[in-house]
Scaffold this motif. Structure first.
Motif, short mmCIF file in Angstrom:
data_model
loop_
_atom_site.label_atom_id
_atom_site.label_comp_id
_atom_site.label_asym_id
_atom_site.label_seq_id
_atom_site.Cartn_x
_atom_site.Cartn_y
_atom_site.Cartn_z
N THR A 205 0.81 -1.23 0.00
CA THR A 205 0.00 0.00 0.00
C THR A 205 0.83 1.27 0.00
O THR A 205 0.30 2.36 0.12
CB THR A 205 -0.92 0.05 1.24
N GLN A 206 2.12 1.14 -0.12
CA GLN A 206 2.99 2.32 -0.09
C GLN A 206 2.75 3.20 1.13
O GLN A 206 2.84 4.41 1.07
CB GLN A 206 2.81 3.17 -1.36
N GLN A 207 2.41 2.53 2.22
CA GLN A 207 2.30 3.27 3.48
C GLN A 207 3.67 3.29 4.12
O GLN A 207 4.60 2.67 3.64
CB GLN A 207 1.32 2.60 4.44
N ASN A 208 3.74 3.98 5.22
CA ASN A 208 5.02 4.04 5.88
C ASN A 208 4.89 3.71 7.36
O ASN A 208 5.26 4.49 8.22
CB ASN A 208 5.61 5.44 5.68
N VAL A 209 4.35 2.52 7.63
CA VAL A 209 4.22 2.09 9.02
C VAL A 209 5.60 1.72 9.54
O VAL A 209 6.42 1.16 8.81
CB VAL A 209 3.28 0.88 9.12
N LYS A 210 5.86 2.05 10.79
CA LYS A 210 7.16 1.77 11.37
C LYS A 210 7.42 0.26 11.43
O LYS A 210 6.62 -0.50 11.97
CB LYS A 210 7.17 2.35 12.78
N VAL A 211 8.51 -0.14 10.84
CA VAL A 211 8.90 -1.54 10.85
C VAL A 211 10.15 -1.68 11.72
O VAL A 211 11.10 -0.94 11.56
CB VAL A 211 9.23 -2.02 9.41
N GLU A 212 10.10 -2.58 12.67
CA GLU A 212 11.24 -2.71 13.56
C GLU A 212 11.45 -4.15 13.94
O GLU A 212 10.50 -4.92 14.03
CB GLU A 212 10.97 -1.94 14.86
N ASP A 213 12.68 -4.48 14.20
CA ASP A 213 12.95 -5.83 14.68
C ASP A 213 12.71 -5.87 16.19
O ASP A 213 13.60 -6.11 16.98
CB ASP A 213 14.38 -6.24 14.35
N LYS A 214 11.49 -5.56 16.56
CA LYS A 214 11.11 -5.52 17.97
C LYS A 214 9.75 -6.17 18.10
O LYS A 214 8.99 -6.19 17.14
CB LYS A 214 10.99 -4.07 18.44
N LEU A 215 9.45 -6.65 19.30
CA LEU A 215 8.12 -7.19 19.51
C LEU A 215 7.17 -6.01 19.73
O LEU A 215 7.52 -5.03 20.36
CB LEU A 215 8.12 -8.12 20.71
N PHE A 216 5.99 -6.11 19.19
CA PHE A 216 4.95 -5.09 19.34
C PHE A 216 5.35 -3.72 18.80
O PHE A 216 5.14 -2.71 19.45
CB PHE A 216 4.51 -4.94 20.80
N ALA A 217 5.96 -3.70 17.62
CA ALA A 217 6.29 -2.42 17.01
C ALA A 217 4.99 -1.68 16.64
O ALA A 217 4.91 -0.47 16.72
CB ALA A 217 7.15 -2.61 15.77
N THR A 218 3.97 -2.43 16.24
CA THR A 218 2.70 -1.83 15.86
C THR A 218 1.68 -1.98 16.97
O THR A 218 1.51 -3.07 17.50
CB THR A 218 2.11 -2.53 14.62
N LEU A 219 1.01 -0.90 17.31
CA LEU A 219 -0.07 -1.03 18.28
C LEU A 219 -1.39 -0.53 17.72
O LEU A 219 -2.44 -1.11 17.96
CB LEU A 219 0.24 -0.23 19.54
N ASP A 220 -1.35 0.54 16.98
CA ASP A 220 -2.60 1.10 16.50
C ASP A 220 -2.88 0.62 15.09
O ASP A 220 -1.98 0.57 14.26
CB ASP A 220 -2.52 2.63 16.51
#
Ligand SMILES: Nc1nc2c(ncn2[C@@H]2O[C@H](COP(=O)(O)OP(=O)(O)OP(=O)(O)O)[C@@H](O)[C@H]2O)c(=O)[nH]1
Ligand SMILES: [Mg+2]
Length: 373
Positions: A205-220
């Protein structure tokens, strides 16, 4: 503490705990393991182990001691008194990560609600321990200011939050109905935390959601539009990652995300097949989907991170999940197959809808694809 009921997955749980600690932005000085037949009711570990840890605490001066096992409020207090250091459990750690990550108004309210529900039974007798603290895990959120106020205040705040969140919920409901009216099918990306959901969303989708090598990088939850082919446009929704033994306060609190999944027309399960425990992670995800009554929705399974596998290993996961689609979201491999699978699912399961909203503009496809790559 390793006991009989967690013996076979203990090492993996411990490894995951370390990752959670790093994801919270903290570090680990040392790890202490005790094997017992059962938990000690007042401190879960035995007196000998307490002495050992107490010595370690005196020598290493950690900010806190984190238990893998869930602690009852009383156990937490006993341990903190005996070890002379702040003690928290895995649940509090996960809550802390959530408190750091929540961005939207609603996300923040959800986290505050979860924290308050967690703190309420722990408020008695916390004073001397908490006041010794600087920053770091377990000190974020409403904890410290709430100490001075009394439990009645907390209960009242819980009520207010619950009511406000409920209001927002009905608002979201309206937004979702709008999606259908405007001609979009919705697909939810679900899967274990760190499996690559946000990477897939960004790619498609050409969005720019934060991608990280971490657990629970995305919440919302984040939504993006995506053209999948054959005249069909879809909304993709990124969601919070699943984890085994999710604190129940959070399972309830993150209804925002879970509802997105419940309302989705199609589910895209993302599995990190390069993870040694991917099958268990897939089971956890499927179990939660089943609990939410979503196990009968049209579903595609993405076997992600295949770039990290050697040839034979990739085949192995395909043998286990015959309908899975091997992809690499990082290298943009395999996504034509995903698009085809989504078109098939849409046409099979929502034929009326597809007929009604089919985009007829032939140039559309070219436009969308040319902006990618
Ligand atoms: N090698 C490889 N790494 C990937 C691939 N897809 C995602 N990653 C990496 O895996 C990590 C997690 O990716 P995310 O997209 O943040 O995962 P997520 O499922 O959204 O994670 P949470 O939001 O934390 O639940 C990042 O470091 C990504 O770069 C892939 O196909 N191959
Ligand atoms: Mg994510």
């Amino acid at each position: 503490v390793q006991v009989n009921d967690n013996a076979d997955i203990f090492d993996d749980l411990l490894e995951e705990l370390l990752q959670l600690i790093y994801s919270a932005g903290s570090g680990v000085i040392t790890t202490v393991v005790q094997r017992r037949n059962s938990y000690d009711p007042s401190t879960i570990i035995g007196t000998g182990k307490i002495e050992e840890i107490k010595k370690l605490v005196e020598e290493e001066k950690p900010d806190l001691v984190i238990f893998l096992n869930d602690l009852k409020p009383g156990q937490e207090r006993n341990l903190a008194e005996k070890l002379k250091v702040k003690v928290i459990d895995r649940q509090a750690l996960i809550l802390d990560i959530f408190a750091q990550r929540a961005r939207t108004y609603e996300g923040k309210m959800q986290v505050e609600l979860a924290l308050l529900k967690y703190l309420l039974p722990r408020l008695a007798g916390l004073g001397p321990i908490l006041s010794r603290l600087g920053g770091g895990i377990g000190t974020r959120g409403p904890g410290e200011t709430m100490l001075e106020t009394d439990r009645r205040h907390v209960r009242k705040r819980i009520q207010t939050l619950t009511r406000d969140i409920e209001k927002l919920r009905s608002h979201r409901e309206l937004l979702r109905q709008n999606r259908h009216n405007r001609g979009y099918l919705t697909a939810s990306l679900v899967g274990y935390t760190n499996s690559g959901k946000s990477t897939v969303l960004n790619l498609l989708t050409q969005q720019n959601v934060k991608v990280e090598d971490k657990l629970f990088a995305t919440l919302d939850p984040t939504v993006g539009k995506c053209y999948i082919g054959n005249g069909i446009e879809m909304l993709l929704v990124d969601t919070v990652g699943f984890i085994r033994h999710l604190p129940h306060q959070l399972a309830g609190a993150f209804r925002a995300t879970l509802e997105e999944v419940q309302e989705a027309d199609i589910i895209i399960q993302v599995v990190d097949v390069s993870h040694p425990q991917w099958e268990e992670q897939l089971n956890v995800t499927e179990q939660v989907l089943e609990e939410m009554g979503c196990d009968n929705k049209p579903t595609v399974v993405l076997l992600n991170k295949t770039d990290l596998l050697k040839g034979a290993e990739a085949e192995d996961s395909l043998v286990k999940i015959p309908n899975g689609i091997p992809v690499s979201a990082l290298k943009n491999i395999g996504f034509e197959d995903l698009r085809e699978a989504l078109v098939d699912l849409a046409e099979e399961n929502y034929p009326e809808f597809v007929k009604r909203f089919k985009r007829r503009d032939d140039t559309y496809e070219e436009q969308v694809y040319s902006t990618r790559d």
